[in-house]
Design an enzyme around this catalytic site. Sequence first.
Site, PDB file in Angstrom:
ATOM      1  N   GLU A 187       1.356   6.118   9.917  1.00  0.00           N
ATOM      2  CA  GLU A 187       1.147   5.007  10.853  1.00  0.00           C
ATOM      3  C   GLU A 187       2.420   4.723  11.644  1.00  0.00           C
ATOM      4  O   GLU A 187       3.534   4.960  11.159  1.00  0.00           O
ATOM      5  CB  GLU A 187       0.779   3.724  10.086  1.00  0.00           C
ATOM      6  CG  GLU A 187      -0.438   3.833   9.197  1.00  0.00           C
ATOM      7  CD  GLU A 187      -0.624   2.613   8.296  1.00  0.00           C
ATOM      8  OE1 GLU A 187       0.295   1.781   8.222  1.00  0.00           O
ATOM      9  OE2 GLU A 187      -1.668   2.507   7.653  1.00  0.00           O
ATOM     10  N   HIS A 192       4.562   0.148   1.450  1.00  0.00           N
ATOM     11  CA  HIS A 192       4.822  -0.723   2.606  1.00  0.00           C
ATOM     12  C   HIS A 192       3.814  -1.866   2.605  1.00  0.00           C
ATOM     13  O   HIS A 192       2.799  -1.822   1.907  1.00  0.00           O
ATOM     14  CB  HIS A 192       4.713   0.070   3.922  1.00  0.00           C
ATOM     15  CG  HIS A 192       3.339   0.635   4.162  1.00  0.00           C
ATOM     16  ND1 HIS A 192       2.940   1.856   3.654  1.00  0.00           N
ATOM     17  CD2 HIS A 192       2.265   0.149   4.841  1.00  0.00           C
ATOM     18  CE1 HIS A 192       1.690   2.094   4.016  1.00  0.00           C
ATOM     19  NE2 HIS A 192       1.247   1.071   4.725  1.00  0.00           N
ATOM     20  N   GLN A 236       0.809  -1.202   0.000  1.00  0.00           N
ATOM     21  CA  GLN A 236       0.000   0.000   0.000  1.00  0.00           C
ATOM     22  C   GLN A 236       0.849   1.262   0.000  1.00  0.00           C
ATOM     23  O   GLN A 236       1.986   1.270   0.471  1.00  0.00           O
ATOM     24  CB  GLN A 236      -0.906   0.038   1.248  1.00  0.00           C
ATOM     25  CG  GLN A 236      -1.811  -1.164   1.393  1.00  0.00           C
ATOM     26  CD  GLN A 236      -2.683  -1.098   2.627  1.00  0.00           C
ATOM     27  OE1 GLN A 236      -2.605  -0.155   3.418  1.00  0.00           O
ATOM     28  NE2 GLN A 236      -3.524  -2.100   2.804  1.00  0.00           N
ATOM     29  N   ARG A 243      -3.259   0.715  -3.708  1.00  0.00           N
ATOM     30  CA  ARG A 243      -2.627  -0.604  -3.636  1.00  0.00           C
ATOM     31  C   ARG A 243      -1.595  -0.794  -4.734  1.00  0.00           C
ATOM     32  O   ARG A 243      -1.711  -0.227  -5.819  1.00  0.00           O
ATOM     33  CB  ARG A 243      -3.701  -1.695  -3.682  1.00  0.00           C
ATOM     34  CG  ARG A 243      -4.584  -1.686  -2.445  1.00  0.00           C
ATOM     35  CD  ARG A 243      -5.702  -2.711  -2.499  1.00  0.00           C
ATOM     36  NE  ARG A 243      -6.463  -2.685  -1.252  1.00  0.00           N
ATOM     37  CZ  ARG A 243      -7.465  -1.827  -1.017  1.00  0.00           C
ATOM     38  NH1 ARG A 243      -7.807  -0.965  -1.944  1.00  0.00           N
ATOM     39  NH2 ARG A 243      -8.084  -1.839   0.140  1.00  0.00           N
ATOM     40  N   HIS A 275      -0.174   5.402   1.106  1.00  0.00           N
ATOM     41  CA  HIS A 275      -1.206   6.322   1.574  1.00  0.00           C
ATOM     42  C   HIS A 275      -0.870   7.733   1.101  1.00  0.00           C
ATOM     43  O   HIS A 275       0.256   8.202   1.298  1.00  0.00           O
ATOM     44  CB  HIS A 275      -1.309   6.297   3.096  1.00  0.00           C
ATOM     45  CG  HIS A 275      -1.581   4.936   3.658  1.00  0.00           C
ATOM     46  ND1 HIS A 275      -2.645   4.164   3.259  1.00  0.00           N
ATOM     47  CD2 HIS A 275      -0.916   4.203   4.577  1.00  0.00           C
ATOM     48  CE1 HIS A 275      -2.620   3.014   3.921  1.00  0.00           C
ATOM     49  NE2 HIS A 275      -1.586   3.009   4.714  1.00  0.00           N
TER      50      HIS A 275
END
Length: 395
Positions: free
Chosen positions: A133, A261, A96, A280, A98
């Site tokens: 994250e 990641h 993925q 993705r 973001h």
Amino acid sequence: MSLFKLDNVIQNYAWGSKDSINQLFGIVNPNHEPQAEIWMGAHPNGCSKLGTTGEPLSEVIDQNKLDVLGGYTAARFGGLPFLFKVLAAETPLSIQVHPNKRKSELGFERENAEGTPLNASNRNYKDPNHKPELVYALTFYKAMNGFRPIEHIVALFEEANITTLNIELNVLKAIGDSDALKAFFSAIMSLEGERKEAALAELYAAHARPAKTVMGREALQYSKEFKQHYNDDIGLFAPLMLNTVELAPGEAMFLHAETPHAYVQGTGLEIMANSDNVLRAGLTPKYIDVPELIDNTIFEPIKPEDIRLNPVLKEGKMSYPIPVDDFGFDILSATDESKAQYLRSAEILFCVEGVATISSEGQSITLKPGESVFVSNNSSVYQYQGNGVLARAYN
């Protein structure tokens, strides 16, 4: 009241472990389902409830944002700005990226204007927020994080002998900058038809040969394991391009926006900004929008030695350096001596191991492993003591 014990949602995604959460925290799994994530927070797709009344945490916050969240957080974010999770992966999650905050805002606005439904399979932007994250390992935790140094990528593709990509690889080797890396990654993501089949056949042949280097052995082993779950997927090339990492229990890493990641296997704590925006890049049957993915990726390698975070230890508390203001993350050691923690916003405390008691304004809540408490900002300070380890999520 300022302390609220939480009743949290468990998400039963197919990639989740059937036993890890039960083994770590004694949480029952009567139907022997995959227990992928425990969600702690006010996210609409899995909002925590108060253990005493069953009231959704989101309603508690909405009734008095200023007192519950504090003035800065209420004004800056308008709600609880983070989602705190236990994540237990048995099989790999998709690779993925973001998007950053600005591109999330623009993309969300554009797809709304185009009339793309929020639940559409080809929807990229579910909200206008970014999604940085942090992951803190509870067990050994395999993952991929960021592009390898370019010379490592070249060496791995040469070791695997992917001759179908010789032209692209030679350009990357000769130029060796971020533009060349972008072109190389784009070429792999765009492989199709006979050329894709030929490149994958060469990769599978590399799986079967003895590795020549330690780096090659690890990268090809990751790829070989991915093939068991995602045969003929373009993501099987990812371990040759992305840093592979295995965190030991107690180690943590940060995952920046616009950085490719994937979580591969293991159980950890994850804290993130409130967002569902995912682009993705493989290991998935779901929609992959290659142009949008490329436009939202930073093609800057990360040195393997820079992946793990170095916490600052002070008075029994480990604080992790985080380059965003959506959330903070600490590990607290509870001992027989009561310690005070002053609040700057609402917090969620999760008991990792042992037993710890949280007290504030005459209230006390004792946590066992796997249990959590929401601390309202209006308490201003709380005390914790016992014999255990607490993970602290705040902003």
